[in-house]
Design an enzyme around this catalytic site. Structure first.
Site, PDB file in Angstrom:
ATOM      1  N   SER A  16       0.837  -1.199   0.000  1.00 44.54           N
ATOM      2  CA  SER A  16       0.000   0.000   0.000  1.00 44.54           C
ATOM      3  C   SER A  16       0.867   1.242   0.000  1.00 44.54           C
ATOM      4  O   SER A  16       1.625   1.488   0.950  1.00 44.54           O
ATOM      5  CB  SER A  16      -0.913   0.012   1.228  1.00 44.54           C
TER       6      SER A  16
ATOM      7  N   HIS B 108      -1.261  -1.349  -4.202  1.00 41.32           N
ATOM      8  CA  HIS B 108      -2.534  -0.960  -3.594  1.00 41.32           C
ATOM      9  C   HIS B 108      -2.558   0.557  -3.420  1.00 41.32           C
ATOM     10  O   HIS B 108      -1.658   1.138  -2.798  1.00 41.32           O
ATOM     11  CB  HIS B 108      -2.697  -1.652  -2.234  1.00 41.32           C
TER      12      HIS B 108
ATOM     13  N   ASP C 197      -4.626   3.618  -1.951  1.00 36.68           N
ATOM     14  CA  ASP C 197      -5.678   4.025  -1.026  1.00 36.68           C
ATOM     15  C   ASP C 197      -6.142   5.440  -1.349  1.00 36.68           C
ATOM     16  O   ASP C 197      -5.395   6.407  -1.180  1.00 36.68           O
ATOM     17  CB  ASP C 197      -5.166   3.983   0.423  1.00 36.68           C
TER      18      ASP C 197
ATOM     19  N   MET D 284      -8.637   8.405  -0.424  1.00 36.65           N
ATOM     20  CA  MET D 284      -9.446   8.880   0.704  1.00 36.65           C
ATOM     21  C   MET D 284      -9.873  10.319   0.469  1.00 36.65           C
ATOM     22  O   MET D 284      -9.107  11.120  -0.083  1.00 36.65           O
ATOM     23  CB  MET D 284      -8.649   8.788   2.013  1.00 36.65           C
TER      24      MET D 284
ATOM     25  N   MET E 192     -11.956   4.753  -0.781  1.00 33.84           N
ATOM     26  CA  MET E 192     -12.577   5.006   0.528  1.00 33.84           C
ATOM     27  C   MET E 192     -13.173   6.406   0.486  1.00 33.84           C
ATOM     28  O   MET E 192     -12.710   7.332   1.155  1.00 33.84           O
ATOM     29  CB  MET E 192     -11.519   4.863   1.642  1.00 33.84           C
TER      30      MET E 192
ATOM     31  N   MET F 182     -11.697  -5.311   5.612  1.00 30.97           N
ATOM     32  CA  MET F 182     -10.871  -4.367   6.359  1.00 30.97           C
ATOM     33  C   MET F 182     -10.592  -4.943   7.751  1.00 30.97           C
ATOM     34  O   MET F 182     -11.514  -5.298   8.480  1.00 30.97           O
ATOM     35  CB  MET F 182     -11.573  -3.019   6.486  1.00 30.97           C
TER      36      MET F 182
ATOM     37  N   ASP G 238      -6.880  -6.091   4.395  1.00 33.30           N
ATOM     38  CA  ASP G 238      -6.136  -4.829   4.443  1.00 33.30           C
ATOM     39  C   ASP G 238      -6.189  -4.247   5.849  1.00 33.30           C
ATOM     40  O   ASP G 238      -7.265  -3.993   6.375  1.00 33.30           O
ATOM     41  CB  ASP G 238      -6.758  -3.857   3.438  1.00 33.30           C
TER      42      ASP G 238
ATOM     43  N   GLY H 225      -3.008  -3.499   9.158  1.00 34.15           N
ATOM     44  CA  GLY H 225      -2.265  -4.021  10.294  1.00 34.15           C
ATOM     45  C   GLY H 225      -1.577  -5.346  10.050  1.00 34.15           C
ATOM     46  O   GLY H 225      -1.293  -6.077  11.015  1.00 34.15           O
TER      47      GLY H 225
END
Length: 218
Positions: free
Chosen positions: A6, A31, A33, A35, A66, A135, A171, A173
């Site tokens: 990511s 990946h 992300d 937002m 997202m 998630m 996705d 942690g």
């Protein structure tokens, strides 16, 4: 295992170089992300950055929207070079229509579920789904701790996808300490951000993750 580093955790001042490092080390996907500061409490990147990334790599671009009202931006991300577009079930008024539109634009369709969202919310849309993204943190920021309570949900998603051509992606942690545990649940695609890009050598982190995956198979 498909590994999708990511770029949320990458150094954007050397983004092209860091993407090249992880892809050269074996990562098949990148990946992205996206937002908007509304659906999640953070603002990241848009189609222009995706277009720049597309010109820098041939890797599969896994764009995770997202954002609120993602239908407004599907065409822009497809034209920018996204290979797959994932939307959140919580953000779509007409989820089946949105997923169908993603396919019409020539991209693989993905649907993402926040930790508190039940899989039943997508049961009527499975014929329009290529990927289910579970998630394992509450979306919005990198570097969060994996929520162990989602583990049964991963198994449920794998069972839901059985007999269908649907990938299961997780996705949030994920690092060396829990990668094996996630893979044991049958996950197809692993997203990892800070556990890769916080390392001095992101490529080495990628190779270590593949070594773990290979060890689980043997």
């Amino acid at each position: 295992m498909i590994l999708a580093p990511s770029i949320l955790s990458a150094d954007f001042s050397r983004l092209g170089k860091e993407i090249d490092e992880v892809v050269s080390a074996g990562a098949q996907w990148v990946h992205v992300d996206v937002m908007d500061g509304h659906f999640v409490p953070n603002i990241t990147i848009g189609p222009l950055v995706v277009k720049s990334i597309r010109s820098a790599t041939k890797a599969y671009l896994d764009c995770h929207l997202m954002i609120s009202d993602p239908d407004r931006y599907l065409e822009a991300f497809a034209q920018a070079g996204a290979d797959g577009i994932t939307v959140h079930a919580e953000a779509c008024v007409h989820l089946h229509r949105t997923l169908t539109r993603i396919r019409e634009l020539g991209c693989k369709s993905g649907v993402s579920l926040n930790p508190a969202t039940h899989l039943s919310s997508i049961s009527c849309c499975l014929e329009a789904v290529d990927l289910i993204l579970i998630m394992s943190v509450n979306p919005g920021f990198g570097g969060q701790t994996f929520i162990d309570a989602v583990m049964p949900k991963i198994t449920e998603a794998k069972n839901l996808a059985a007999g269908r051509n649907i990938l299961i992606e997780v996705d949030g942690g994920i690092g060396m300490q829990n990668l094996g545990m996630v893979l044991d649940r049958g996950v197809d695609v692993v997203v990892a951000g800070s556990s890769i890009f916080s390392r001095p050598d992101p490529g080495a982190a990628v190779r270590e993750m593949f070594a773990v995956a290979q060890g689980r198979k043997s």
